[in-house]
Structure formats: C-alpha cells, structure tokens
Motif scaffolding. Structure first.
Motif, PDB file in Angstrom:
ATOM      1  N   GLN A   1       0.854  -1.184   0.000  1.00 37.14           N
ATOM      2  CA  GLN A   1       0.000   0.000   0.000  1.00 37.14           C
ATOM      3  C   GLN A   1       0.892   1.237   0.000  1.00 37.14           C
ATOM      4  OE1 GLN A   1      -2.652   0.274   3.309  1.00 37.14           O
ATOM      5  NE2 GLN A   1      -3.490   2.220   2.671  1.00 37.14           N
ATOM      6  N   ASP A   2       0.717   2.079  -0.998  1.00 42.53           N
ATOM      7  CA  ASP A   2       1.461   3.329  -1.062  1.00 42.53           C
ATOM      8  C   ASP A   2       0.793   4.238  -2.086  1.00 42.53           C
ATOM      9  OD1 ASP A   2       3.290   5.363  -0.844  1.00 42.53           O
ATOM     10  OD2 ASP A   2       5.035   4.113  -1.224  1.00 42.53           O
ATOM     11  N   THR A   3       0.308   5.373  -1.637  1.00 42.68           N
ATOM     12  CA  THR A   3      -0.334   6.322  -2.542  1.00 42.68           C
ATOM     13  C   THR A   3       0.674   7.267  -3.194  1.00 42.68           C
ATOM     14  OG1 THR A   3      -0.755   7.873  -0.741  1.00 42.68           O
ATOM     15  CG2 THR A   3      -2.508   6.287  -1.258  1.00 42.68           C
ATOM     16  N   CYS A   4       1.947   7.167  -2.811  1.00 38.62           N
ATOM     17  CA  CYS A   4       2.987   8.025  -3.374  1.00 38.62           C
ATOM     18  C   CYS A   4       3.470   7.420  -4.698  1.00 38.62           C
ATOM     19  CB  CYS A   4       4.147   8.152  -2.394  1.00 38.62           C
ATOM     20  SG  CYS A   4       5.483   9.175  -3.028  1.00 38.62           S
ATOM     21  N   ALA A   5       3.051   8.016  -5.799  1.00 38.77           N
ATOM     22  CA  ALA A   5       3.357   7.472  -7.129  1.00 38.77           C
ATOM     23  C   ALA A   5       4.855   7.415  -7.397  1.00 38.77           C
ATOM     24  CB  ALA A   5       2.662   8.296  -8.203  1.00 38.77           C
ATOM     25  N   GLY A   6       5.604   8.442  -7.037  1.00 40.67           N
ATOM     26  CA  GLY A   6       7.037   8.458  -7.291  1.00 40.67           C
ATOM     27  C   GLY A   6       7.767   7.347  -6.566  1.00 40.67           C
ATOM     28  N   ARG A   7       7.413   7.126  -5.307  1.00 35.79           N
ATOM     29  CA  ARG A   7       8.053   6.067  -4.526  1.00 35.79           C
ATOM     30  C   ARG A   7       7.697   4.695  -5.086  1.00 35.79           C
ATOM     31  NH1 ARG A   7       7.307   7.446   1.250  1.00 35.79           N
ATOM     32  NH2 ARG A   7       5.167   6.799   0.938  1.00 35.79           N
ATOM     33  N   ARG A   8       6.425   4.510  -5.445  1.00 39.14           N
ATOM     34  CA  ARG A   8       5.993   3.229  -6.032  1.00 39.14           C
ATOM     35  C   ARG A   8       6.755   2.944  -7.313  1.00 39.14           C
ATOM     36  NH1 ARG A   8       0.804   4.983  -5.600  1.00 39.14           N
ATOM     37  NH2 ARG A   8       0.687   5.093  -7.853  1.00 39.14           N
ATOM     38  N   GLU A   9       6.819   3.935  -8.201  1.00 41.74           N
ATOM     39  CA  GLU A   9       7.475   3.750  -9.497  1.00 41.74           C
ATOM     40  C   GLU A   9       8.970   3.488  -9.345  1.00 41.74           C
ATOM     41  OE1 GLU A   9       6.411   7.235 -11.702  1.00 41.74           O
ATOM     42  OE2 GLU A   9       4.286   6.688 -11.717  1.00 41.74           O
ATOM     43  N   GLY A  10       9.594   4.056  -8.314  1.00 49.72           N
ATOM     44  CA  GLY A  10      11.028   3.881  -8.124  1.00 49.72           C
ATOM     45  C   GLY A  10      11.424   2.612  -7.404  1.00 49.72           C
ATOM     46  N   THR A  11      10.454   1.929  -6.812  1.00 50.11           N
ATOM     47  CA  THR A  11      10.809   0.745  -6.029  1.00 50.11           C
ATOM     48  C   THR A  11      10.071  -0.524  -6.431  1.00 50.11           C
ATOM     49  OG1 THR A  11       9.177   1.352  -4.352  1.00 50.11           O
ATOM     50  CG2 THR A  11      11.434   2.059  -3.957  1.00 50.11           C
ATOM     51  N   ASN A  12       8.807  -0.425  -6.766  1.00 52.66           N
ATOM     52  CA  ASN A  12       7.983  -1.610  -6.947  1.00 52.66           C
ATOM     53  C   ASN A  12       8.523  -2.546  -8.029  1.00 52.66           C
ATOM     54  OD1 ASN A  12       5.720  -3.252  -6.326  1.00 52.66           O
ATOM     55  ND2 ASN A  12       4.682  -2.471  -8.130  1.00 52.66           N
ATOM     56  N   ASP A  13       8.796  -3.776  -7.628  1.00 48.75           N
ATOM     57  CA  ASP A  13       9.247  -4.863  -8.508  1.00 48.75           C
ATOM     58  C   ASP A  13      10.581  -4.604  -9.200  1.00 48.75           C
ATOM     59  OD1 ASP A  13       7.138  -6.550  -7.862  1.00 48.75           O
ATOM     60  OD2 ASP A  13       5.856  -5.712  -9.430  1.00 48.75           O
ATOM     61  N   LYS A  14      11.362  -3.657  -8.703  1.00 48.75           N
ATOM     62  CA  LYS A  14      12.694  -3.405  -9.250  1.00 48.75           C
ATOM     63  C   LYS A  14      13.688  -4.303  -8.512  1.00 48.75           C
ATOM     64  CE  LYS A  14      11.640   0.429 -11.697  1.00 48.75           C
ATOM     65  NZ  LYS A  14      10.223   0.378 -11.713  1.00 48.75           N
ATOM     66  N   LEU A  15      14.661  -4.843  -9.247  1.00 47.68           N
ATOM     67  CA  LEU A  15      15.680  -5.692  -8.644  1.00 47.68           C
ATOM     68  C   LEU A  15      16.870  -4.839  -8.201  1.00 47.68           C
ATOM     69  CD1 LEU A  15      16.612  -8.584  -7.948  1.00 47.68           C
ATOM     70  CD2 LEU A  15      17.699  -8.638 -10.198  1.00 47.68           C
ATOM     71  N   PHE A  16      17.086  -4.775  -6.897  1.00 48.86           N
ATOM     72  CA  PHE A  16      18.206  -4.044  -6.319  1.00 48.86           C
ATOM     73  C   PHE A  16      19.287  -5.047  -5.922  1.00 48.86           C
ATOM     74  CE2 PHE A  16      14.877  -0.989  -5.964  1.00 48.86           C
ATOM     75  CZ  PHE A  16      15.470   0.256  -5.857  1.00 48.86           C
ATOM     76  N   ARG A  17      20.529  -4.680  -6.163  1.00 48.61           N
ATOM     77  CA  ARG A  17      21.661  -5.522  -5.766  1.00 48.61           C
ATOM     78  C   ARG A  17      22.430  -4.830  -4.647  1.00 48.61           C
ATOM     79  NH1 ARG A  17      21.598  -9.488  -9.293  1.00 48.61           N
ATOM     80  NH2 ARG A  17      21.027  -9.111 -11.447  1.00 48.61           N
ATOM     81  N   LYS A  18      22.893  -5.635  -3.699  1.00 56.03           N
ATOM     82  CA  LYS A  18      23.658  -5.092  -2.593  1.00 56.03           C
ATOM     83  C   LYS A  18      25.005  -4.610  -3.096  1.00 56.03           C
ATOM     84  CE  LYS A  18      24.336  -5.438   2.177  1.00 56.03           C
ATOM     85  NZ  LYS A  18      23.569  -5.792   3.308  1.00 56.03           N
ATOM     86  N   VAL A  19      25.391  -3.418  -2.661  1.00 51.42           N
ATOM     87  CA  VAL A  19      26.672  -2.835  -3.041  1.00 51.42           C
ATOM     88  C   VAL A  19      27.694  -3.294  -2.001  1.00 51.42           C
ATOM     89  CG1 VAL A  19      27.972  -0.715  -3.398  1.00 51.42           C
ATOM     90  CG2 VAL A  19      25.564  -0.841  -4.099  1.00 51.42           C
ATOM     91  N   ILE A  20      28.677  -3.996  -2.474  1.00 48.55           N
ATOM     92  CA  ILE A  20      29.746  -4.491  -1.598  1.00 48.55           C
ATOM     93  C   ILE A  20      30.988  -3.637  -1.860  1.00 48.55           C
ATOM     94  CG2 ILE A  20      31.145  -6.469  -0.930  1.00 48.55           C
ATOM     95  CD1 ILE A  20      28.117  -6.879  -0.503  1.00 48.55           C
ATOM     96  N   ASN A  21      31.473  -2.996  -0.826  1.00 49.65           N
ATOM     97  CA  ASN A  21      32.684  -2.172  -0.954  1.00 49.65           C
ATOM     98  C   ASN A  21      33.903  -3.074  -0.998  1.00 49.65           C
ATOM     99  OD1 ASN A  21      31.180   0.185  -0.865  1.00 49.65           O
ATOM    100  ND2 ASN A  21      31.351   0.350   1.353  1.00 49.65           N
ATOM    101  N   ALA A  22      34.771  -2.827  -1.938  1.00 50.62           N
ATOM    102  CA  ALA A  22      36.006  -3.604  -2.061  1.00 50.62           C
ATOM    103  C   ALA A  22      36.932  -3.266  -0.892  1.00 50.62           C
ATOM    104  CB  ALA A  22      36.694  -3.310  -3.382  1.00 50.62           C
ATOM    105  N   ALA A  23      37.568  -4.288  -0.338  1.00 48.01           N
ATOM    106  CA  ALA A  23      38.515  -4.075   0.761  1.00 48.01           C
ATOM    107  C   ALA A  23      39.730  -3.317   0.253  1.00 48.01           C
ATOM    108  CB  ALA A  23      38.934  -5.416   1.350  1.00 48.01           C
ATOM    109  N   LYS A  24      40.193  -2.382   1.073  1.00 47.09           N
ATOM    110  CA  LYS A  24      41.351  -1.570   0.663  1.00 47.09           C
ATOM    111  C   LYS A  24      42.565  -1.969   1.449  1.00 47.09           C
ATOM    112  CE  LYS A  24      38.543   2.302  -0.722  1.00 47.09           C
ATOM    113  NZ  LYS A  24      38.218   3.680  -0.574  1.00 47.09           N
TER     114      LYS A  24
END
Length: 130
Positions: free
Chosen positions: A107-130
């Motif tokens: 449930q979300d009436t905020c169209a921008g938030r829905r469009e930017g997140t719903n069913d999008k595949l996000f990948r975890k960003v892993i920082n390379a060891a320095k």
C-alpha cells in the motif's frame, strides 16, 4: 562435575537467548538498481541505516531522505516528498545469498516512490577491501 553441568546449562541458555532475540536487519546497507533512461545510464542507490533512516540517490545525486522500519519481511517507509507522516508499505523479497532484493508494494499512494521501487531488482553494493 556439578559446576561443569551448571556452567554448561547456563552457557546454553544464554546462547539460546541471544540467538533467538537478535533481530538483524538485512536491509541495512547500500542497494543499487541499474537501468537506462532516455538512452543513458540510470542508477538508483538506496542507503538504509541501522538507526532507521535512509537516503536515495539518482546518478550520485541525493534526491530523498526519510525514515523506515522493518517488521519481518515488511518495510514501512516515509519521506517528505510524499508527506513525512504517511508510510508506504512494501514486502521485501530477498534473493540468492541475500545480496539482491525486490520491493513489492502493499500500500502506497505516493506514485514516485511506487514507481522507483515496486518490482525493481536491487543488488547489494559491496565495498572492495582496501
């Protein structure tokens, strides 16, 4: 021998209490969605912190900050672009070794938030060891 059994029993009870009460938030960290928009690269980066705040960046430029909390696999999030007092509700689905995820709108009436997140595949960003 009694002391050994008593110590062992106490250790098992303590370990069990810690193991069952620790609620690690798998969402904490940096998550990125990559695509193209109008012929160019498009990257959406979301940073979720353990203190319940998040920031969103489009192509390295911050565009939103807000608050969130998790309840099992359900995410509740709010930000001032859609009324900071209103929470959008999403199911979070983790994949693989919890290194990628999808948000599914509940449930979300905020169209921008829905469009930017719903069913999008996000990948975890892993920082390379320095």
């Amino acid at each position: 021998m009694k002391k050994f059994y008593l110590f062992s029993t106490l250790a098992v009870i303590l370990f069990s209490a810690v193991a069952f009460t620790s609620d690690t938030n798998l969402l904490v960290g940096k998550w990125e969605y990559s695509s193209t928009y109008q012929g160019g690269p498009f990257k959406l980066l979301a940073i979720f912190r353990a203190n319940g705040t998040f920031d969103g960046f489009i192509n390295k430029k911050e565009f939103v900050s807000g608050t969130y909390h998790m309840n099992h696999d359900t995410l509740y999030m709010s930000d001032p672009t859609c009324n900071a007092k209103y929470e959008g509700v999403y199911k979070v689905e983790f994949f693989g070794q919890r290194d990628s995820l999808k948000f599914h709108v509940v449930q979300d009436t905020c169209a921008g938030r829905r469009e930017g997140t719903n069913d999008k595949l996000f990948r975890k960003v892993i920082n390379a060891a320095k």
